[in-house]
Structures are given as C-alpha cells and as structure tokens.
Design a protein around this motif. Structure first.
Motif, PDB file in Angstrom:
ATOM      1  N   GLU A 404      23.087 -13.891  51.757  1.00  0.00           N
ATOM      2  CA  GLU A 404      24.549 -13.233  52.303  1.00  0.00           C
ATOM      3  C   GLU A 404      25.596 -13.007  51.391  1.00  0.00           C
ATOM      4  O   GLU A 404      25.264 -13.846  50.263  1.00  0.00           O
ATOM      5  N   TRP A 405      26.354 -12.222  51.549  1.00  0.00           N
ATOM      6  CA  TRP A 405      27.465 -11.956  50.547  1.00  0.00           C
ATOM      7  C   TRP A 405      28.679 -12.710  50.721  1.00  0.00           C
ATOM      8  O   TRP A 405      29.054 -13.030  51.631  1.00  0.00           O
ATOM      9  N   MET A 406      29.171 -13.218  49.328  1.00  0.00           N
ATOM     10  CA  MET A 406      30.449 -14.239  49.404  1.00  0.00           C
ATOM     11  C   MET A 406      31.324 -13.696  48.464  1.00  0.00           C
ATOM     12  O   MET A 406      30.745 -12.784  47.606  1.00  0.00           O
ATOM     13  N   LEU A 407      32.315 -14.029  48.552  1.00  0.00           N
ATOM     14  CA  LEU A 407      33.568 -13.799  47.545  1.00  0.00           C
ATOM     15  C   LEU A 407      33.731 -14.984  46.624  1.00  0.00           C
ATOM     16  O   LEU A 407      33.981 -16.115  47.040  1.00  0.00           O
ATOM     17  N   GLU A 408      33.810 -14.529  45.146  1.00  0.00           N
ATOM     18  CA  GLU A 408      34.071 -15.628  44.222  1.00  0.00           C
ATOM     19  C   GLU A 408      35.418 -15.110  43.447  1.00  0.00           C
ATOM     20  O   GLU A 408      35.376 -14.202  43.061  1.00  0.00           O
ATOM     21  N   ALA A 409      36.064 -16.171  43.415  1.00  0.00           N
ATOM     22  CA  ALA A 409      37.578 -15.985  42.958  1.00  0.00           C
ATOM     23  C   ALA A 409      37.563 -15.831  41.227  1.00  0.00           C
ATOM     24  O   ALA A 409      36.822 -16.493  40.673  1.00  0.00           O
ATOM     25  N   GLY A 410      38.071 -15.041  40.706  1.00  0.00           N
ATOM     26  CA  GLY A 410      38.400 -14.772  39.376  1.00  0.00           C
ATOM     27  C   GLY A 410      39.420 -15.639  38.866  1.00  0.00           C
ATOM     28  O   GLY A 410      40.128 -16.269  39.597  1.00  0.00           O
ATOM     29  N   ALA A 411      39.924 -15.420  37.606  1.00  0.00           N
ATOM     30  CA  ALA A 411      41.228 -15.921  36.906  1.00  0.00           C
ATOM     31  C   ALA A 411      42.505 -15.812  37.610  1.00  0.00           C
ATOM     32  O   ALA A 411      43.228 -16.766  37.942  1.00  0.00           O
ATOM     33  N   LEU A 412      42.890 -14.564  38.176  1.00  0.00           N
ATOM     34  CA  LEU A 412      44.004 -14.447  38.815  1.00  0.00           C
ATOM     35  C   LEU A 412      44.240 -14.992  40.055  1.00  0.00           C
ATOM     36  O   LEU A 412      45.261 -15.438  40.362  1.00  0.00           O
TER      37      LEU A 412
END
Length: 677
Positions: A404-412
């Motif tokens: 499944e697709w998930m969102l992974e947070a970046g630096a901002l």
C-alpha cells in the motif's frame, strides 16, 4: 489441584475486575455517563484514565497494569462494561440510555512515575527488556498508512460437546488464526474433541491503521541515525494523527515475524500496540522557564531602562558568539526566530507571522555557523544541505510499504512549528527549489501522488545560505548574482549579502579580536549584563515569543505609512526589487513581522517608533541598494558600537528627515493602502 488453581485464578481475576470497576465508578462517573447518553451504540468509545490517579487510589493495581499490560488491559475494558452496567441500573429513565458494547480504557501517563526515562526511553533505546510492560514513546509521525478493517475475534463451536469459545487472531503472525489442539472447555470431565465448527456471524472487526514515528534529531549526537518504530492504532485511535505531528504514545511492545523469504534470515520487526495517543503539537517546546529566570529578564531590562539598545545588543552578542561582529546578521537571526504575530485579515486570508531569511555571501563569512547556532536556539529544527536534498526529501513523498501507498514527511513537514535550515541553497536543482514555493508562502504542501491527494501543514521558518555565482556584482540584480529565480527570492523576507571585501580597518579589528581575546571560562547564567549563554538566549527567545503580543501605536503606523509610500515611489528605480511580490512582501511583512519581533526582543507589548526605525534599518540592510539611506554598507562589516543609543539617535534623525520630505507624511492614505493589502 488443577481445578483449584483454575478456580483461584478465576477468583483473582474477578476481584481485579470489581476493584477496577469500583475505581471507575468513583473517579470517572461523568465520562461513563456521557458514554451512556451517546446515541450511537456501534461506535468505539474511549475512557481516558490518569495513571497517576490510579497509582494514588490503588498502587498494587497500578503496578500490575504496568508490569502485565497484556493481561490487565482487557480486564480494564471488562471493568468499564461492568461499571457501565451498574450505572445503567441506577438510572430511572432508561429509554434514552443505550448500553455500549465497545468501551476502551485508555491510560494517560502524563504526570505519573511512568514519565521517568526507564519507562519512557527514546525510540533508539528500545530493547527486549521493554517487552511486556506499559511502554511510552515520544516521536514525530513520518509515515501515515491507510485505515483498514481487521478481524479482531471470531467464535467456534466444538462438534462433540457443543462448547462455544472465542479465538483471537495473532498480529505477530500476520493476523493468522490458530485453532487449539483440543476443546478448551472446563469441567469435571474435559472434552478432548479436536473438531470445531465456525459460528456464523460471530466475526467482530476493528478499524486498523499503521503509522511510523521517528525520534527527534535534536536529541541525537553527530553521526547518529534517527530510529523509527511502527505504531498500530485501533478503533477510536485511528485517524488521530497525520504526518508531521509530534505525539506521545503509550502501549505494549510486541513484534511481527518478517516475511518468510528463501535464503533470507527471518527476523522479528518490533511494533507498539497503542493504547493511548496524545498529540503535542501545541507543546512543541521542551524549554523549562522557571519564575526566577523570568525575574532575571525583568531585572535586566530595569537595569537598561535608560539605554535599551545597549541591553538589546548585549542579548544579540550571545547569538553565535564565536563569530565576531556581524551585528546586522545577528539582529536578523534574532528577529526571524522570535517572529511576528500571525493574524487573519478582513477577507479571511491568513497572514503568516513567520519570516524567511537568506544569507548570500562569499565562502568563509560564517553563514553555516549562523545556521547551526539558529538550529540550537529553536525548540524544533531540521538541518539539511541543498546538495543532499531532493524535492521529495524537503516536502513529502509517497512510498510503498506492504503493498500500500503511504505518505512520508520531508524536512519542511517535520520542521512544522520550528526552523528548517538549508545550507548550500545554490546546490539544489532548479526543479527541487521550485517545490518549496508553496511551503514558504502559503505554509502548506499540497500533494497528489499515487492516488493520495492531501494538504500538509508547513508553518516553518526557512533559513537559507548560498554562495554567489562567481564574483558578486553590486550593479546586477540579486537573481543574477545567485542564480536563484525571482519568485523564490521574493519569498525570502530578509536577504543579507556578506561580501568579503578588502577593508584594512575591519581586518585589523578582527585579527586583534582573534589573537588577543581572553577566554572567559567562568561564564554562567547569573550575570546577564555582560554574558548571555546559549541556554539563556534560547529561554529568552521562547519566553518573549509566547508571552508578548505587540500592538502598533499611532506613531509607528505613521512611520510605516510613510516608508511604504517611499518604497512605492522608488520601486521602479530599484533594480534589486524586480517583482511586485518582493516589494509587497517586504513592506507587508516588515509591518506585521519585523517591528513586532523587535518589540518582543525589547521585552515590550507596545510597538514604538524605535521599533519601526530599527526595522527600517534592517530592511535597508537586506538589499544591495537602498531607498532611504544613501550608504547601507556591507553586512559583513557591521559591528556593535560602544554607544548604540547615541548612534541610533543619529540614524533616526536622518530617516525621519527623509520621511518628512514626503508630502503625505501626515496623511493616512498610505496606511489605508497598506491595511487593505
């Protein structure tokens, strides 16, 4: 003997359930009544209890819950049902009351002994010894999975004795169901049947979500890799948090078997089965400011009542003290970290209170030193470099995990509510730089990847540093000297240029400072008149940022109005301000941000003319050409004067004379135009 032991265990379990039920009825009758009066019987209802209160009321029961949570958390849920049933019988009018089948006891450990490091370790220090206890972890959500439906229990019936029993799937083995080898019925003659039949319509399902949290990079040493762990949320806990949120989660540590692949070692992947989740976005700061420290701040400003700018400069000298001089840069860093007051205008549009700072300078001018020190001053910060950052690493990316697709947070996103430092800004690819436009101006990131369409919050300060392209040419626009696009440059509210020009006087001052400076090894937090240490500056910035809400005075509004009109007149002649947005952002954010930040820095709730003039000088220094001061000078060579109040009086006189030359200085047309924008 086996029967006696079973009877004893059953009796002990019943005693514990009644003890918990009595505790809930005594201390949590109001939440139970609210659950009873709720109209929907199919929802899952949380009953949050304080572990500190349980410890005070029944210490032995609290210890059993801590040491054996797998066994006692279900008993607490049963006790909640028992307490609910007892309260239901005591209600006369039962027509509007519905018994709820799904009530979950959630344990809040805030203010309890479980906040000690042994039971509250960092994610990187989680070990096997923490398995089987009520464990609490703190981190930032870096990945948020989709909400699924998972089977929680089902019933089977023995074909021989017709005994019905429940089977609970095991998450550790991929939620598989394992039937017993013989009938689990209890009696004088145990049934030894091994043939079972599934009971129709007996499956109970739960909402299910997996998230991943990562420990804060600020608590790690150099070279350490931030660790992460999977958190499983069920029922009422799902969809409580999103990527970028800071959370404190309490639960039970367990492990999953990794997929069985050929020639690959089969490992156990740890996860935490959450019992209670608390968002701490509003409590991002771990800075403790005692009352005696606040009194020191108040006494400090009483001592400098007659010469306030000298007191301000004493604070600024505590910012990056290893770098000599650079007064303008240190003032800009302080004002950026303190920030202005965010507000919503008449049209309902949110005007950000955070500002962005860009340092453009030759190598060796101390840009990276300021970035690292600013990260230490902020209560939440992320440091990265342009060469090692992509658009996905800065904003947010979609990753595939377990099909499944998930969102992974970046630096901002991870720096939401704090500071994001980007060194070597010019090393980023043009495509990667373009992705942060929305994050800097609207303070959100809108994404549409792999079917995931959402918006994440990025209320962060961007502090960038870049080298000029070749030799800096003051006659060329900033976009030509830095190779940064006009739209991106216009989003930086303060741009300081540090040129390493040959100045014999300045070189003599710096060399003497380096060679003859006496190291003060007895620095402490006691003497604020001469020395401001890093912890004290950090506490001061945090205190004034949260305590003061500055309000504009009429005199400050007149200065804003006049300066705004002057900038509008000179905009066509100024090559550095090539876009309308740059002019608008400079004036708007100068009015709403810089002078409010300077008033906070001066420990005041009122914006005066002094703050307006100081902000004008900061804005004038942030551009290569000036609209009001003939010679701005190099920000690299700005230094701390011995008598700043006297020097400021001269500058104030020059600026006010310049503003008075405008015909409409006393008119409010410019102010009205500024307000409507």
């Amino acid at each position: 003997m086996v029967t006696e032991m079973g009877t004893s265990s059953s009796s002990s379990t019943s005693d514990h359930i009644h003890a918990v039920g009595h505790f809930l009825l005594r201390h949590y009758s109001h939440p139970l009544r609210s659950i009873l009066l709720s109209p929907d019987p199919l929802l899952h209802y949380p009953l949050i209890i304080d572990f500190a209160e349980l410890t005070e009321a029944n210490p032995s029961l609290a210890y059993l819950l801590f040491s054996q949570p797998t066994q006692f958390l279900p008993l607490f849920d049963e006790a909640a049902h028992l307490a609910q049933d007892t309260m239901f019988k005591g209600i006369k009018d039962r027509n509007s009351v519905i018994l709820k089948d799904f009530v979950h006891v959630r344990i809040n450990i805030s203010g309890s002994p479980l906040e000690f490091p042994e039971t509250f370790p960092s994610i990187g220090r989680v070990r096997v010894k923490h398995r089987g206890i009520l464990l609490t972890l703190k981190g930032t959500v870096i990945r948020s999975g989709a909400i699924k439906m998972i089977e929680g229990e089902r019933e089977y019936q023995c074909r021989k004795c017709k005994h019905i029993f429940k089977i609970y799937p095991e998450l550790e083995t991929g939620n598989s169901i394992r039937l017993p080898t013989s009938c689990p019925s209890k009696g004088a003659r145990p049934c030894e049947g091994a043939n079972f039949q599934f009971v129709e319509n007996s499956i109970i399902c739960h909402d299910y979500q997996e998230i991943k949290i990562q420990e804060s990079t600020q608590v790690l040493g150099v070279g350490s890799i931030p660790r992460s762990i999977t958190i499983i949320l069920k029922d009422d806990l799902v969809d409580m948090v999103k990527a970028g949120d800071d959370i404190i989660v309490t639960g039970v540590l367990s492990a999953k078997w990794s997929p069985d692949l050929k020639d690959v070692r089969c490992d156990l992947d740890p996860f935490l089965m959450a019992n209670h989740v608390r968002r701490t976005n509003e409590l991002k700061s771990d800075i403790d400011i005692p009352v005696d420290v606040v009194k020191k701040f108040e006494q400090f400003w009483l001592d400098f009542k007659d010469n306030p700018l000298k007191g301000r400069n004493a604070i600024l000298q505590g910012i990056c003290p290893q770098v000599f001089g650079l007064f303008t840069v240190k003032l800009a860093v302080a004002l950026t970290l303190i920030g202005g007051v965010q507000h919503i205008d008449a049209s309902g549009t949110k005007v950000r209170g955070e500002s962005h700072l860009l340092l453009v300078g030759d190598p060796g001018t101390g840009k990276s030193q300021f970035l690292k020190f600013a990260a230490k001053l902020s209560n939440r910060s992320v440091i990265t470099t342009g060469l090692g950052s992509t658009s996905a690493g800065l904003t947010v990316t979609a990753v595939k995990d377990g099909g499944e697709w998930m969102l992974e947070a970046g630096a901002l996103v991870l720096a939401d509510g704090g500071l994001c430092c980007i060194d070597e800004f010019d090393s980023m690819r043009e495509h990667d730089r373009a992705t942060i436009h929305e994050a800097m101006e609207q303070q959100t990131i809108s994404i549409a990847k792999a079917g995931l369409v959402t918006t994440l919050s990025t209320r962060t300060i961007v502090f960038g540093a870049t080298n000029p392209k070749g030799q800096y040419d003051p006659n060329q626009p900033l976009s030509v000297n830095t190779t940064l696009s006009g739209p991106l440059l216009s989003r930086f509210d303060i741009v300081l240029v540090l040129l390493d020009t040959k100045n014999p006087e300045w070189d003599a001052i710096v060399s003497s400072h380096i060679l003859f400076e006496k190291e003060d090894t007895e620095k402490s937090d006691e003497d604020l008149t001469n020395v401001w240490t890093l912890p004290m500056v950090r506490r001061y910035i945090h205190y004034v940022k949260g305590y003061f809400k500055p309000v504009l005075t009429k005199e400050a509004k007149r200065v804003i109005s006049s300066y705004y009109q002057l900038q509008r007149r000179s905009a066509t002649e100024n090559a550095a301000r090539t876009t309308v947005r740059m002019l608008e952002s400079l004036i708007r954010n100068w009015a709403l941000f810089l002078i409010a930040a300077h008033a906070r820095l001066m420990f005041r709730n009122e914006v005066t003319r002094l703050d307006a003039i100081a902000a004008i000088l900061c804005i004038e220094s942030s551009m290569t050409t000036s609209a009001i001061v003939d010679s701005v000078g190099n920000a690299l060579h700005s230094h701390f004067t011995e008598n700043p109040d006297q020097e400021f009086a001269k500058q104030e006189k020059v600026i006010l004379e310049k503003l008075k030359s405008i015909d409409d200085y006393s008119d409010s047309n410019g102010l009205e135009e500024l307000n409507c924008r």
